[in-house]
Design an enzyme around this catalytic site. Structure first.
Site, PDB file in Angstrom:
ATOM      1  N   CYS A 150      44.489  17.703  38.979  1.00  0.00           N
ATOM      2  CA  CYS A 150      43.828  18.978  38.672  1.00  0.00           C
ATOM      3  C   CYS A 150      44.388  19.621  37.404  1.00  0.00           C
ATOM      4  O   CYS A 150      45.592  19.858  37.296  1.00  0.00           O
ATOM      5  CB  CYS A 150      43.959  19.925  39.863  1.00  0.00           C
ATOM      6  SG  CYS A 150      43.251  21.516  39.518  1.00  0.00           S
ATOM      7  N   ARG A 153      45.688  23.912  37.459  1.00  0.00           N
ATOM      8  CA  ARG A 153      46.738  24.293  38.409  1.00  0.00           C
ATOM      9  C   ARG A 153      47.544  25.518  38.027  1.00  0.00           C
ATOM     10  O   ARG A 153      48.351  25.995  38.811  1.00  0.00           O
ATOM     11  CB  ARG A 153      47.686  23.116  38.628  1.00  0.00           C
ATOM     12  CG  ARG A 153      47.230  22.207  39.708  1.00  0.00           C
ATOM     13  CD  ARG A 153      48.183  21.053  39.851  1.00  0.00           C
ATOM     14  NE  ARG A 153      48.032  20.054  38.814  1.00  0.00           N
ATOM     15  CZ  ARG A 153      48.944  19.121  38.556  1.00  0.00           C
ATOM     16  NH1 ARG A 153      50.069  19.109  39.240  1.00  0.00           N
ATOM     17  NH2 ARG A 153      48.739  18.214  37.618  1.00  0.00           N
ATOM     18  N   TRP A 324      37.201  27.276  39.881  1.00  0.00           N
ATOM     19  CA  TRP A 324      35.975  27.487  39.114  1.00  0.00           C
ATOM     20  C   TRP A 324      35.765  26.306  38.186  1.00  0.00           C
ATOM     21  O   TRP A 324      36.659  25.492  37.987  1.00  0.00           O
ATOM     22  CB  TRP A 324      35.988  28.812  38.372  1.00  0.00           C
ATOM     23  CG  TRP A 324      37.196  29.072  37.527  1.00  0.00           C
ATOM     24  CD1 TRP A 324      37.456  28.589  36.285  1.00  0.00           C
ATOM     25  CD2 TRP A 324      38.298  29.898  37.890  1.00  0.00           C
ATOM     26  NE1 TRP A 324      38.652  29.060  35.852  1.00  0.00           N
ATOM     27  CE2 TRP A 324      39.201  29.876  36.807  1.00  0.00           C
ATOM     28  CE3 TRP A 324      38.616  30.668  39.012  1.00  0.00           C
ATOM     29  CZ2 TRP A 324      40.398  30.577  36.821  1.00  0.00           C
ATOM     30  CZ3 TRP A 324      39.809  31.364  39.021  1.00  0.00           C
ATOM     31  CH2 TRP A 324      40.678  31.320  37.942  1.00  0.00           C
ATOM     32  N   GLU A 329      32.772  19.346  33.415  1.00  0.00           N
ATOM     33  CA  GLU A 329      32.433  18.788  34.732  1.00  0.00           C
ATOM     34  C   GLU A 329      30.931  18.822  34.958  1.00  0.00           C
ATOM     35  O   GLU A 329      30.340  17.861  35.463  1.00  0.00           O
ATOM     36  CB  GLU A 329      33.094  19.602  35.840  1.00  0.00           C
ATOM     37  CG  GLU A 329      34.585  19.464  35.880  1.00  0.00           C
ATOM     38  CD  GLU A 329      35.155  20.344  36.965  1.00  0.00           C
ATOM     39  OE1 GLU A 329      35.035  19.957  38.136  1.00  0.00           O
ATOM     40  OE2 GLU A 329      35.693  21.416  36.655  1.00  0.00           O
TER      41      GLU A 329
END
Ligand SMILES: Cc1cc2nc3c(=O)[nH]c(=O)nc-3n(C[C@H](O)[C@H](O)[C@H](O)COP(=O)(O)OP(=O)(O)OC[C@H]3O[C@@H](n4cnc5c(N)ncnc54)[C@H](O)[C@@H]3O)c2cc1C
Ligand SMILES: Cc1cc2nc3c(=O)[nH]c(=O)nc-3n(C[C@H](O)[C@H](O)[C@H](O)COP(=O)(O)O)c2cc1C
Length: 1183
Positions: A150, A153, A324, A329
């Protein structure tokens, strides 16, 4: 948080992985990681704590394998827990608990050991154990922090964890998920959240959400040509939904339903998402108008719902979480991938690019424009989104912080580097090392893959065909019809909020000296309980380690001393301050201060008591370094919403100082304010200010947690105005003393006030002085009984029972004519026995809905007369709430109207209160038509609070005697024209006879003790009864001297109106004569023809001496008495420094600050000197 969960795999240029995955080094050495762009190196040592099995081996790199499913998360659930599983579970639990307890700095403490024991016991008995709510929150945040894939983070600490472990049905899960979506979406201002359902348990089915994400679009495959309408990624799952009875509209962007399986059901249940809950963004381009014609859209909330949460050896198989979106993406992956919406070619063609050749770079140019469109559209609709450059930069900051804080940061380069413009982002050039830490979020098999279908279903064809029918818990076939599904949804959509309501904890913390803050805290809880799970706690009973895991914290606190916390708020203040110091040392960031400590008019710093016990000085703890944490240094309270109501009195220089301080401190730790701090002025409508603050905070809290549609805030707020207790719900029950032992006064007071109360007989009571206005001061001696010694900190053999400077708390008895008057006025004699034992009871609702009478623990069983004499405050003017109650019981219109006006108009009320200072009997006589039930009235009266007195003796003279020097309060109300009123305690003490027993307790005042280095000089300033503790000081020196111990020099400054008010005149002369007191300065303010002088003037006269003692001899300076006087003395002391030490203004401030920090400037504050009602009223009107 989800930002890289479905992105980042593209690594077409190939070279990256090879160099980024060097063979694992020896496990002891830190791994060197280079940043090739900044040419700096860092060393990861955190990897040593990782699971050695995880990550790549020396021969194999698995970095691009998507789902490395944890074998323990295989499906279906293992039916039994094997002995080796139990051992593994205990090992993991132990590790997790050690991690947790070391994070709260309680490793190897009693509480850690006890917790571990209880976990062990539970695992042996039940095969599993439960995490506490705080552990769960800690674990979930850590799992995010540990997610190597991720990129987002940096926000890990700001995760809202909803504990839904009590939910057992699919319906309940659906409601909780709806609330999660609502909370996370927050009208576009996305908030990170996780909802945790019940963990896997031996012998039980799993809780699962079959969807990969809570919100996703359907994909319909055309069986003939294999094309897909919608999202190709969800084709298989869409078929699952269809077989379960769901019918989609067949468009490209149909929202999939939620498929939820509760542990007690063999088959999952289907719920259509209410469309109003799902926020979607139609996509436009900032310059290409044709882009909108493509009809593309995407949803706002990326919420992963298929992963498991592995924490402390427990597996939570349903734990949806969201962060979010990062633009790539959606744009690059969801819309751009050829196996997804595949829009690149369409866009490129509309852009007029040549799509026949790679060399036109049509893919690259199209993907950038889709990214631009997504970013533009989300921002235009105010939906949170982050571009990949910003996300990468913030990840670099996160890495840096992680290396500093925990020596490393697991990161999977392949996933972290964005799928578009990789080398343009800083993460590309950063070497990373990937390993697996616990707690973690883990992939698990898709739920339907190995789902055990009914045999009958298996025969019907494809695996998905098996889902044509559902199963009830009993195995009965249940055909889902969409109509039913839709009905269920309509029903549940009305229930939004109910799932979370009462489950979000609202911690209400109070600190109080005289009980008002506690009362307000309970009123606040009544209000919040309509939507939250409100829990009221005294700050002294609250464990500060829980603070960072609270969702909502409301503080209601008063201020005492001179801007100090009430005693029961001191430890809390110290600990929160420690937390801030700690945070500050790790996150040195500079911004402007909002609230200046030392903001009183003379610049005196606040919080003497807290500070003086603290290692750090006020100055060394600078607020400018703590304000509003930026994104790279989220404070530990970044997840906590808070609000502070500060009680105080504007008569004090440090008005509401403690409440303001706490508000600032919580803000500096990253807490999010639900409302600005509000000061409730005792002299001006405190109660009304509180009520409107409470309503505002409640409203905002409901909005914050998306409960505003479910709670009728106006109706609920009305409860603040309504009487919660009525004459039907409260009563006196006659107690049979044969059946129930009646507590004596000492035991009763101990229980009611949670104090170690004892009884001391009076050994003498003399009048020390009486001035021309009849104001007198008494000197009362009390004998300490053995009970006192046993009851407090010392054994009977120890001679030291207290130290000079300590306080005694006295429980007075109300003036008897007042008590008798009230008994008559309330007509008790005709209804109840005023001298027989009674117990106040309230009608309480039971869990089963029934009602029973329960004893009100606040008051013991005793006679009505005893209640009025010892337990209840019947002299402080009635509060506005009480006046409203009286209005409801007035039969005459005139009384009702006036009472209602007083109850609702703050200005009228304050005028009424300050003019007549009416006690309860006077109020009831003023409104003769009021006929109120005695039990109802008693239930609303505040407790009679103990009064403090500075002990006026030294235990070295007589360890078993305590002296009190008390000024007796007696005054005529109504500007001197009204009836005589008496201070409850001082007049009680003045009338005490030898042998009378006084109920009292002892309170240590460690910030007003004599120096431990006894040779240091002592300067004492105590005008009026402020001399009280200093008598103890000089007695102490006298006693030590007689034992051959030499104490340092002592200066005494006292002041009175005239010589006849002077206290301990002869004793002082003896002390001066015998050299105990080196100097005794006396200031006289009303003794013509002597010039009007105050202690401040005398202090200035003695400036060189005082300055020398404080500087050269490390002397200690003590001030005792009225608060305003203490402020003036502090100002004068600065002048002393300037006069005698030639310091400038700033140096004087600094020196005074230094004295405070070194505990060489100490105050003992009695309160404020009474101001005439006309002055108070005039002041208030001016304000
Ligand atoms: C830490 C500490 C130490 C203390 N040490 C001492 C000590 O050593 N000696 C000492 O004498 N006191 C001391 N006090 C003050 C003491 O605790 C009581 O507040 C004081 O004795 C008055 O209490 P009471 O019950 O007699 O008056 P209460 O019944 O509490 O009445 C006091 C109230 O009467 C009102 N009032 C007073 N005068 C008038 C007036 N003229 N007109 C109208 N209203 C008026 C004011 O509103 C005032 O608040 C100390 C206080 C503290 C906090
Ligand atoms: C000895 C004493 C000292 C006080 N000091 C302050 C002060 O420094 N600042 C302030 O705003 N109020 C001060 N107050 C007023 C209280 O904060 C106020 O009465 C408050 O309403 C009490 O609330 P509680 O019952 O919850 O303690 C003081 C009151 C007393 C009796």
């Amino acid at each position: 948080m989800t930002s890289k969960l479905n992105g980042g795999l593209e690594s077409e240029d190939g070279h990256q992985q090879v160099q980024m995955h060097p063979p694992p080094p020896s496990r002891n050495k830190p791994i060197r990681l280079k940043n090739h762009s900044a040419v700096i190196e860092s060393y990861d040592s955190l990897y040593r704590t990782a699971n050695p099995e995880s990550g790549c081996g020396s021969q194999v790199c698995r970095a691009s394998i998507w789902h490395l499913t944890d074998p323990r998360l295989s499906y279906p659930t293992p039916r039994e827990l094997l002995p080796e599983d139990e051992e593994a579970l205990l090992t993991s639990a132990k590790e997790f608990l050690e991690h947790y307890y070391s994070s709260i700095k309680r490793l190897d403490t009693e509480s850690h050991r006890a917790r571990w024991e209880s976990v062990r016991r539970d695992v042996h008995l039940t095969g599993t154990y439960d995490l506490t709510e705080t552990e769960l929150t800690f674990g979930a945040k850590l799992a995010w922090r540990n997610s190597a894939r991720c990129i987002g983070r940096i926000q890990w600490a700001k995760l809202q964890v909803f504990d839904a472990r009590h939910v057992t049905t699919a319906q309940g899960m659906f409601e909780a998920l709806c609330n999660h979506i609502k909370y996370g979406t927050n009208k576009g201002n996305i908030r990170s959240a996780a909802t945790v359902f019940c963990q896997r348990k031996p012998g039980q089915g799993d809780y699962r959400i079959w969807n990969a994400q809570l919100i996703s679009y359907a994909g319909y495959r055309n069986m003939e040509d294999g094309t897909v309408i919608g999202d190709p990624a969800t084709v298989e799952f869409t078929e699952v939904c269809q077989k379960l009875g769901w019918v989609g509209a067949g468009t490209r962007f149909d929202l999939l339903p939620l498929v939820i399986q509760a542990s007690n059901r063999l088959y999952p249940e289907v719920f259509t998402l209410p469309p109003e809950l799902v926020m979607e963004v139609p996509l436009h381009h900032p310059t290409y108008d044709w882009f909108a014609e493509l009809g593309l859209r995407w949803y706002a909330l990326p919420a992963v719902s298929s992963m498991a949460f592995d924490c402390g050896g427990l597996q939570f198989t349903a734990v949806p979480f969201n962060g979010w979106y990062m633009t790539t993406e959606i744009a690059t992956r969801d819309l751009g991938d050829t196996h997804r919406y595949n829009q690149l070619e369409i866009v490129a063609k509309r852009m007029g690019l040549d799509t026949r050749t790679h060399s036109s770079l049509w893919k690259d140019r199209a993907v950038i424009e889709i990214n631009a469109a997504v970013l533009y559209s989300y921002q235009k609709m105010n939906v949170t989104i982050v571009d990949h450059h910003t996300a990468s930069e913030s990840f670099m900051k996160h890495m840096e912080t992680e290396f500093r804080l925990r020596g490393g940061c697991p990161a999977e380069w392949v996933w972290i580097v964005p799928p578009t413009s990789g080398s343009l982002t800083p993460v590309f050039h950063q070497e990373m090392v990937c390993y697996s830490l616990k707690p973690s979020f883990e992939y698990q098999e898709v739920a339907w893959k190995n789902f055990q279908w009914d045999e009958e279903d298996t025969n019907t064809g494809s695996a998905l065909g098996l889902l044509a029918a559902g199963r009830s818990a009993g195995g009965r076939r249940v055909k889902y019809r969409f109509k039913e599904v839709a009905r269920a949804v309509k029903f549940t959509s009305n229930l939004f909020g109910k799932a979370l309501q009462r489950r979000i904890k609202a911690a209400i913390l109070y600190a109080t000296e005289t009980g008002k803050s506690e009362k307000y805290a309970h009123m606040l809880a009544e209000l919040f309980n309509h939507a939250f799970n409100a829990q009221v706690m005294c700050m002294a009973d609250y464990d500060v380690i829980n603070l960072e895991h609270e969702a909502l914290v409301m503080i209601v606190t008063s201020t005492f001393g001179n801007g100090d916390p009430p005693e029961n708020g001191e430890a809390f203040a110290r600990e929160v301050r420690g937390m801030a110091n700690n945070h500050h040392s790790h996150h040195p960031i500079a911004t402007q201060p909002k609230y200046q400590l030392g903001s009183s008019k003379t610049g005196t710093p606040l919080l003497n008591r807290v500070l003086n016990r603290d290692q750090h000085s006020l100055r060394s703890f600078s607020f400018d370094q703590l304000q509003q944490p930026s994104v790279d240094s989220l404070g530990p309270l970044s997840n906590v919403r808070f609000a502070v109501f500060a009680l105080g009195s504007s008569a004090y220089p440090n008005f509401c100082g403690f409440g303001l301080y706490i508000d600032d401190l919580l803000g500096s730790l990253g807490g999010e304010r639900l409302a600005s701090v509000i000061c409730g002025d005792e002299l001006s409508g405190q109660e009304q200010t509180f009520k409107s603050w409470a309503q505002q905070v409640f409203h905002t809290a409901c909005e914050t947690f998306c409960l505003e549609d479910d709670v009728n805030i106006d109706d609920v707020s009305a409860t603040l105005r309504r009487d919660l207790i009525t004459s039907d719900t409260v009563r006196f029950a006659v107690v049979n003393s044969q059946e129930k032992p009646i507590l004596d006064i000492v035991a009763g007071l101990s229980q009611t006030h949670a104090k170690n109360v004892t009884e001391c007989p009076v050994v003498f009571n003399v009048t020390l002085a009486k001035d021309i206005d009849g104001r007198k001061t008494v000197h009362v001696g009390l004998k300490i009984t053995s009970q006192w010694i046993n009851g407090t900190r010392n054994s009977a053999t120890s001679a030291v029972t207290y130290e000079p400077g300590d306080h005694i708390g006295v429980f007075a008895v109300n003036h008897q004519p007042l008590v008798t008057g009230l008994i008559d006025r309330l007509g008790i004699n005709s209804t109840l026995p005023p001298d027989g034992p009674l117990q106040l009871q309230t009608l309480a609702e039971q869990k089963d809905g029934g009602k029973t009478w329960q004893n009100q623990e606040r008051l013991p069983a005793c006679s009505f007369r005893t209640l009025l004499s010892h337990y209840l405050d019947i002299t402080t003017p009635a509060s506005q709430t009480l006046l409203a109650l009286l209005a409801a019981h007035a039969s005459s219109e005139e009384d009702k109207r006036r009472l209602q006006l007083l109850a609702t108009d703050a200005s009228e009320y304050e005028d009424w209160k300050h003019w007549g200072f009416p006690h309860l009997l006077e109020t009831l006589l003023e409104f003769p038509s009021v006929a109120i039930d005695a039990a109802l009235l008693v239930s609303q009266l505040p407790l009679l609070q103990p009064r403090f007195y500075s002990i006026s003796s030294s235990p070295l003279i007589d360890p078993l005697q305590i002296d009190i020097t008390a000024a007796v309060i007696a005054f005529k109300t109504q500007g001197g024209e009204g009836p005589m009123h008496y201070g409850v305690c001082s007049s009680y003490l003045s009338q005490a006879n030898e042998g009378d027993k006084i109920q009292c307790f002892f309170r240590s005042a460690p910030n007003f003790h004599l120096p431990t280095e006894i040779e240091r000089p002592v300067v004492m300033v105590g005008p009026g009864t402020g001399v009280a503790p200093f008598r103890g000081f000089w007695q102490h020196k006298q006693a030590l001297q007689s034992k051959g111990k030499e104490m340092g020099p002592m200066l005494l400054f006292t002041g009175y109106r005239s010589p006849d008010c002077d206290l301990f005149v002869e004793e002082k002369s003896t002390m001066v004569a015998s050299g105990i007191l080196d100097y005794a300065f006396l200031a006289l303010s009303r003794h013509p023809p002597v010039r009007k002088t105050y202690v401040q003037d005398k202090l200035l006269e003695a400036a060189p001496l005082v300055y020398r003692m404080l500087t050269q001899q490390m002397g200690h300076f003590y001030v005792c008495g009225d608060c305003a006087m203490a402020e003036d003395v502090a100002s004068t002391l600065r002048m002393v420094f300037q006069k005698a030490g030639s310091l400038n203004a700033e140096e004087s401030d600094d020196f005074l600050m230094q004295l405070r920090n070194e505990r060489r400037y100490q105050e003992d504050i009695f309160g404020i000197t009474y101001r005439a009602p006309e002055t108070v009223i005039a002041n208030r009107r001016q304000q």
